[in-house]
Write a protein that holds these residues in place. Structure first.
Motif, PDB file in Angstrom:
ATOM      1  N   LYS A 111      -4.815  -4.476  -2.385  1.00  0.00           N
ATOM      2  CA  LYS A 111      -3.493  -4.948  -1.945  1.00  0.00           C
ATOM      3  C   LYS A 111      -2.501  -3.817  -1.715  1.00  0.00           C
ATOM      4  CE  LYS A 111      -3.889  -9.512  -3.968  1.00  0.00           C
ATOM      5  NZ  LYS A 111      -3.450 -10.423  -5.037  1.00  0.00           N
ATOM      6  N   GLN A 112      -2.816  -2.614  -2.192  1.00  0.00           N
ATOM      7  CA  GLN A 112      -1.922  -1.471  -1.966  1.00  0.00           C
ATOM      8  C   GLN A 112      -1.753  -1.184  -0.478  1.00  0.00           C
ATOM      9  OE1 GLN A 112      -2.338   1.971  -4.908  1.00  0.00           O
ATOM     10  NE2 GLN A 112      -4.351   0.970  -4.957  1.00  0.00           N
ATOM     11  N   ARG A 113      -2.753  -1.534   0.318  1.00  0.00           N
ATOM     12  CA  ARG A 113      -2.663  -1.278   1.758  1.00  0.00           C
ATOM     13  C   ARG A 113      -1.621  -2.184   2.425  1.00  0.00           C
ATOM     14  NH1 ARG A 113      -5.685  -4.509   5.303  1.00  0.00           N
ATOM     15  NH2 ARG A 113      -5.973  -2.746   6.702  1.00  0.00           N
ATOM     16  N   TRP A 139       1.439  -2.514   1.272  1.00  0.00           N
ATOM     17  CA  TRP A 139       2.761  -2.021   0.882  1.00  0.00           C
ATOM     18  C   TRP A 139       3.575  -1.471   2.051  1.00  0.00           C
ATOM     19  CZ3 TRP A 139       1.421   1.205  -4.094  1.00  0.00           C
ATOM     20  CH2 TRP A 139       1.047   0.335  -5.108  1.00  0.00           C
TER      21      TRP A 139
END
Length: 138
Positions: A78-80, A82
């Motif tokens: 899920k960091q992608r 951001w």
């Protein structure tokens, strides 16, 4: 793609050629001949320029995922999400479909860490090259 492409996806899931939540299939029977050409040459991305003009996307950044894919993301993946999604990115301009989902996430996170106007410019130049000499596009 053919009109009922979404309905046929469930039948094709077992033939997915990449690991993780993303679906890729080199000879996807849902893609028309014209669609195959548009994908191979990346011309199918041109309508996304409207999203850039509207401010919903950037020229460079991680590709926007499908909502069904995000449901399968780990917290790490899920960091992608951001940053604002882009039409092209490090993954598309370098290795494209020759790597799996986890490698794509790593490249997206590398882009996020290194993001700068200069790095975007380099990725855009690589993208132009890929348009004229496709790299594993399908």
């Amino acid at each position: 793609m053919h009109v009922d492409a979404d309905k046929k996806l469930a039948e094709l899931k077992a033939q997915n050629e990449v690991d993780g939540p993303m679906f890729k299939m080199k000879n996807d029977p849902r893609v028309t001949r014209v669609g195959h050409f548009l994908r191979k040459t990346s011309l199918d991305e041109l309508p996304q320029l409207f999203n850039v003009l509207l401010g919903n996307m950037s020229l460079v950044g991680p590709r926007p995922p499908l909502p069904s894919e995000v449901l399968e993301y780990t917290e790490y993946d899920k960091q992608r999400l951001w940053v604002i999604p882009g039409i092209t990115g490090l993954w598309q301009a370098t290795v494209r479909n020759s790597v799996g989902f986890h490698e794509m996430v790593e490249l997206d996170l590398e882009y996020i860490q290194r993001a700068s106007l200069w790095f975007d410019f380099i990725i855009l130049l690589k993208t132009v090259k890929v348009v004229f000499k496709p790299n594993d596009a399908y």
